[in-house]
Motif scaffolding. Structure first.
Motif, PDB file in Angstrom:
ATOM      1  N   LEU A  43       0.819  -1.208   0.000  1.00 43.02           N
ATOM      2  CA  LEU A  43       0.000   0.000   0.000  1.00 43.02           C
ATOM      3  C   LEU A  43       0.856   1.262   0.000  1.00 43.02           C
ATOM      4  CD1 LEU A  43      -2.709  -1.221   2.518  1.00 43.02           C
ATOM      5  CD2 LEU A  43      -3.161  -0.449   0.185  1.00 43.02           C
ATOM      6  N   LEU A  44       1.953   1.243   0.770  1.00 40.11           N
ATOM      7  CA  LEU A  44       2.814   2.424   0.848  1.00 40.11           C
ATOM      8  C   LEU A  44       3.524   2.696  -0.470  1.00 40.11           C
ATOM      9  CD1 LEU A  44       4.365   2.030   4.414  1.00 40.11           C
ATOM     10  CD2 LEU A  44       2.701   3.746   3.660  1.00 40.11           C
ATOM     11  N   GLU A  45       3.729   1.648  -1.267  1.00 47.03           N
ATOM     12  CA  GLU A  45       4.363   1.833  -2.568  1.00 47.03           C
ATOM     13  C   GLU A  45       3.472   2.619  -3.523  1.00 47.03           C
ATOM     14  OE1 GLU A  45       7.368   1.149  -3.986  1.00 47.03           O
ATOM     15  OE2 GLU A  45       8.000   0.761  -1.923  1.00 47.03           O
ATOM     16  N   SER A  46       2.164   2.477  -3.343  1.00 51.00           N
ATOM     17  CA  SER A  46       1.236   3.067  -4.315  1.00 51.00           C
ATOM     18  C   SER A  46       0.436   4.246  -3.779  1.00 51.00           C
ATOM     19  CB  SER A  46       0.249   1.997  -4.803  1.00 51.00           C
ATOM     20  OG  SER A  46      -0.481   1.459  -3.702  1.00 51.00           O
ATOM     21  N   THR A  47       0.416   4.429  -2.459  1.00 52.18           N
ATOM     22  CA  THR A  47      -0.472   5.430  -1.871  1.00 52.18           C
ATOM     23  C   THR A  47       0.230   6.220  -0.781  1.00 52.18           C
ATOM     24  OG1 THR A  47      -2.286   3.847  -2.198  1.00 52.18           O
ATOM     25  CG2 THR A  47      -2.759   5.784  -0.848  1.00 52.18           C
ATOM     26  N   PRO A  48       0.283   7.554  -0.870  1.00 48.79           N
ATOM     27  CA  PRO A  48       0.852   8.343   0.227  1.00 48.79           C
ATOM     28  C   PRO A  48      -0.091   8.345   1.439  1.00 48.79           C
ATOM     29  CG  PRO A  48      -0.029   9.786  -1.477  1.00 48.79           C
ATOM     30  CD  PRO A  48      -0.143   8.395  -2.001  1.00 48.79           C
ATOM     31  N   VAL A  49       0.482   8.259   2.625  1.00 49.23           N
ATOM     32  CA  VAL A  49      -0.334   8.303   3.842  1.00 49.23           C
ATOM     33  C   VAL A  49       0.230   9.376   4.772  1.00 49.23           C
ATOM     34  CG1 VAL A  49      -0.927   5.873   3.657  1.00 49.23           C
ATOM     35  CG2 VAL A  49       0.977   6.551   5.105  1.00 49.23           C
ATOM     36  N   ASP A  50      -0.636   9.875   5.657  1.00 50.55           N
ATOM     37  CA  ASP A  50      -0.235  10.935   6.584  1.00 50.55           C
ATOM     38  C   ASP A  50       0.157  10.400   7.950  1.00 50.55           C
ATOM     39  OD1 ASP A  50      -0.903  13.525   5.044  1.00 50.55           O
ATOM     40  OD2 ASP A  50      -2.724  12.306   4.806  1.00 50.55           O
ATOM     41  N   LEU A  51      -0.335   9.207   8.315  1.00 53.98           N
ATOM     42  CA  LEU A  51      -0.011   8.608   9.614  1.00 53.98           C
ATOM     43  C   LEU A  51      -0.286   7.117   9.545  1.00 53.98           C
ATOM     44  CD1 LEU A  51      -0.661   9.943  13.167  1.00 53.98           C
ATOM     45  CD2 LEU A  51      -1.609   7.705  12.558  1.00 53.98           C
ATOM     46  N   ILE A  52       0.523   6.337  10.262  1.00 46.51           N
ATOM     47  CA  ILE A  52       0.353   4.884  10.302  1.00 46.51           C
ATOM     48  C   ILE A  52       0.008   4.461  11.723  1.00 46.51           C
ATOM     49  CG2 ILE A  52       1.463   2.644   9.938  1.00 46.51           C
ATOM     50  CD1 ILE A  52       3.347   4.102   7.942  1.00 46.51           C
ATOM     51  N   VAL A  53      -1.110   3.767  11.882  1.00 44.94           N
ATOM     52  CA  VAL A  53      -1.457   3.121  13.156  1.00 44.94           C
ATOM     53  C   VAL A  53      -0.936   1.695  13.056  1.00 44.94           C
ATOM     54  CG1 VAL A  53      -3.316   2.387  14.685  1.00 44.94           C
ATOM     55  CG2 VAL A  53      -3.484   4.584  13.486  1.00 44.94           C
ATOM     56  N   LEU A  54      -0.023   1.320  13.950  1.00 46.62           N
ATOM     57  CA  LEU A  54       0.725   0.077  13.788  1.00 46.62           C
ATOM     58  C   LEU A  54       0.630  -0.781  15.046  1.00 46.62           C
ATOM     59  CD1 LEU A  54       2.699  -1.501  11.947  1.00 46.62           C
ATOM     60  CD2 LEU A  54       4.550  -0.117  12.900  1.00 46.62           C
ATOM     61  N   ASP A  55       0.017  -1.955  14.905  1.00 46.23           N
ATOM     62  CA  ASP A  55      -0.086  -2.877  16.033  1.00 46.23           C
ATOM     63  C   ASP A  55       1.262  -3.558  16.281  1.00 46.23           C
ATOM     64  OD1 ASP A  55      -1.267  -4.392  18.075  1.00 46.23           O
ATOM     65  OD2 ASP A  55      -1.651  -6.053  16.695  1.00 46.23           O
ATOM     66  N   ILE A  56       1.645  -3.710  17.541  1.00 44.61           N
ATOM     67  CA  ILE A  56       2.919  -4.366  17.846  1.00 44.61           C
ATOM     68  C   ILE A  56       2.812  -5.871  17.694  1.00 44.61           C
ATOM     69  CG2 ILE A  56       4.480  -4.985  19.742  1.00 44.61           C
ATOM     70  CD1 ILE A  56       4.587  -2.184  20.608  1.00 44.61           C
ATOM     71  N   MET A  57       1.771  -6.461  18.262  1.00 43.26           N
ATOM     72  CA  MET A  57       1.665  -7.918  18.304  1.00 43.26           C
ATOM     73  C   MET A  57       1.025  -8.457  17.032  1.00 43.26           C
ATOM     74  SD  MET A  57       3.069  -8.919  21.074  1.00 43.26           S
ATOM     75  CE  MET A  57       2.436 -10.578  21.271  1.00 43.26           C
ATOM     76  N   MET A  58       1.873  -8.819  16.067  1.00 46.23           N
ATOM     77  CA  MET A  58       1.377  -9.415  14.833  1.00 46.23           C
ATOM     78  C   MET A  58       2.278 -10.594  14.459  1.00 46.23           C
ATOM     79  SD  MET A  58       0.266  -6.265  12.330  1.00 46.23           S
ATOM     80  CE  MET A  58       1.881  -5.488  12.289  1.00 46.23           C
ATOM     81  N   PRO A  59       1.713 -11.618  13.827  1.00 48.65           N
ATOM     82  CA  PRO A  59       2.543 -12.736  13.372  1.00 48.65           C
ATOM     83  C   PRO A  59       3.479 -12.292  12.255  1.00 48.65           C
ATOM     84  CG  PRO A  59       0.311 -12.962  12.540  1.00 48.65           C
ATOM     85  CD  PRO A  59       0.294 -11.810  13.502  1.00 48.65           C
ATOM     86  N   GLY A  60       4.567 -13.001  12.077  1.00 48.58           N
ATOM     87  CA  GLY A  60       5.538 -12.598  11.066  1.00 48.58           C
ATOM     88  C   GLY A  60       6.306 -11.383  11.552  1.00 48.58           C
ATOM     89  N   ASP A  61       6.462 -10.378  10.683  1.00 47.12           N
ATOM     90  CA  ASP A  61       7.117  -9.138  11.093  1.00 47.12           C
ATOM     91  C   ASP A  61       6.190  -8.378  12.031  1.00 47.12           C
ATOM     92  OD1 ASP A  61       9.276  -9.740   9.526  1.00 47.12           O
ATOM     93  OD2 ASP A  61       8.662  -8.484   7.830  1.00 47.12           O
ATOM     94  N   ASP A  62       6.599  -8.254  13.296  1.00 50.54           N
ATOM     95  CA  ASP A  62       5.737  -7.548  14.249  1.00 50.54           C
ATOM     96  C   ASP A  62       5.893  -6.035  14.082  1.00 50.54           C
ATOM     97  OD1 ASP A  62       8.051  -6.746  15.579  1.00 50.54           O
ATOM     98  OD2 ASP A  62       7.836  -8.211  17.190  1.00 50.54           O
ATOM     99  N   GLY A  63       5.122  -5.287  14.889  1.00 50.89           N
ATOM    100  CA  GLY A  63       5.120  -3.837  14.749  1.00 50.89           C
ATOM    101  C   GLY A  63       6.461  -3.184  15.017  1.00 50.89           C
ATOM    102  N   LEU A  64       7.250  -3.752  15.923  1.00 48.14           N
ATOM    103  CA  LEU A  64       8.562  -3.170  16.223  1.00 48.14           C
ATOM    104  C   LEU A  64       9.497  -3.304  15.022  1.00 48.14           C
ATOM    105  CD1 LEU A  64       9.038  -4.444  19.885  1.00 48.14           C
ATOM    106  CD2 LEU A  64       8.328  -2.165  19.130  1.00 48.14           C
TER     107      LEU A  64
END
Length: 246
Positions: A43-64
């Protein structure tokens, strides 16, 4: 056409993604959702964003991991608000160290998330009046460094650019505007974040640590930002304001 802030919500919980996305849209924002790092990158490759809400606890690459990746790439200046579990203070501290602008503890009220998003966007875009750049004082010199107050980055003695996050820039400007003066944590929070200064005191310590790393300042014997026990911090190096074309 008036700009509508675009928020990217990255969370592996579909219910949270949909609830947050719908709530933000109802409150006049543009919202896009992603389930993981792969979708976020796409999404970031195709769309500019003003802010990212990012969860820490996710499978695979986590938020950190994703926060560190964002801060090292072309989205290094995009504000990040991290979502953390109730008792994971360590994750919150690490997130701030990696460059997150704020955090919110789960479970949270959607209204509070909206308020924090708006506060982070305000802080990012509106420097306190004393931090506004002026044409005749674009460069500030100290030691081996120069700060470009228009481009908001550091230049070393060889002219190599060192990028700063928004929070790092604001803190450095406060120190450079108040050299040789001890500033306590409350003063630093107020000067850098104004009325939105609601992060815990430890966040200033983490931000000072990050700024020292940018300045290659030895934390055990710092040349620029010295710790004053029980009081706060002092920028102890002489500061010189240069002309715009210095």
């Amino acid at each position: 056409m008036e700009h509508v802030d675009h928020i990217l919500v990255v969370d592996d919980d579909r219910e949270i993604r949909e609830l947050v996305g719908n709530y933000l849209k109802k409150n006049g924002l543009r919202a896009t959702v992603a389930a993981d790092g792969r979708q976020m990158r796409s999404l970031l490759e195709s769309t500019p964003v003003d802010l990212i809400v990012l969860d820490i606890m996710m499978p695979g690459d986590d938020g950190l991991i994703l926060c560190r990746e964002l801060r090292a790439g072309k989205h290094k200046n995009t504000p990040i608000l991290m979502l953390t579990a109730r008792n994971d203070e360590t994750d919150r501290i690490i997130g701030l160290e990696m460059g997150a602008d704020d955090y919110l503890i789960k479970p949270f009220a959607a209204r509070e998330l909206l308020a924090r998003i708006n506060a982070v966007l305000r802080r990012t875009r509106m420097l306190p009046p004393n931090l506004q750049a002026s044409d005749h004082s674009r460069l500030v010199s100290f030691g081996r460094w120069r700060l470009d107050t228009t481009a908001r980055h550091l230049l070393d003695e060889d002219g190599t650019m060192v990028a700063l996050s928004g929070a790092e820039y604001r803190l450095l400007r406060v120190f450079l505007d108040h050299p040789q003066r001890v500033l306590n944590r409350d003063q630093l929070l107020n000067l850098t974040q104004g009325r939105d200064a609601d992060l815990f005191d430890r966040s200033i310590d983490l931000l000072v640590s990050r700024l020292r790393q940018r300045l290659l300042d030895d934390s055990r014997s710092p040349a620029y930002i010295k710790t004053v026990r029980s009081e706060g911090y002092v920028f102890s190096f002489p500061v010189e304001t240069l002309g715009a074309h210095a």
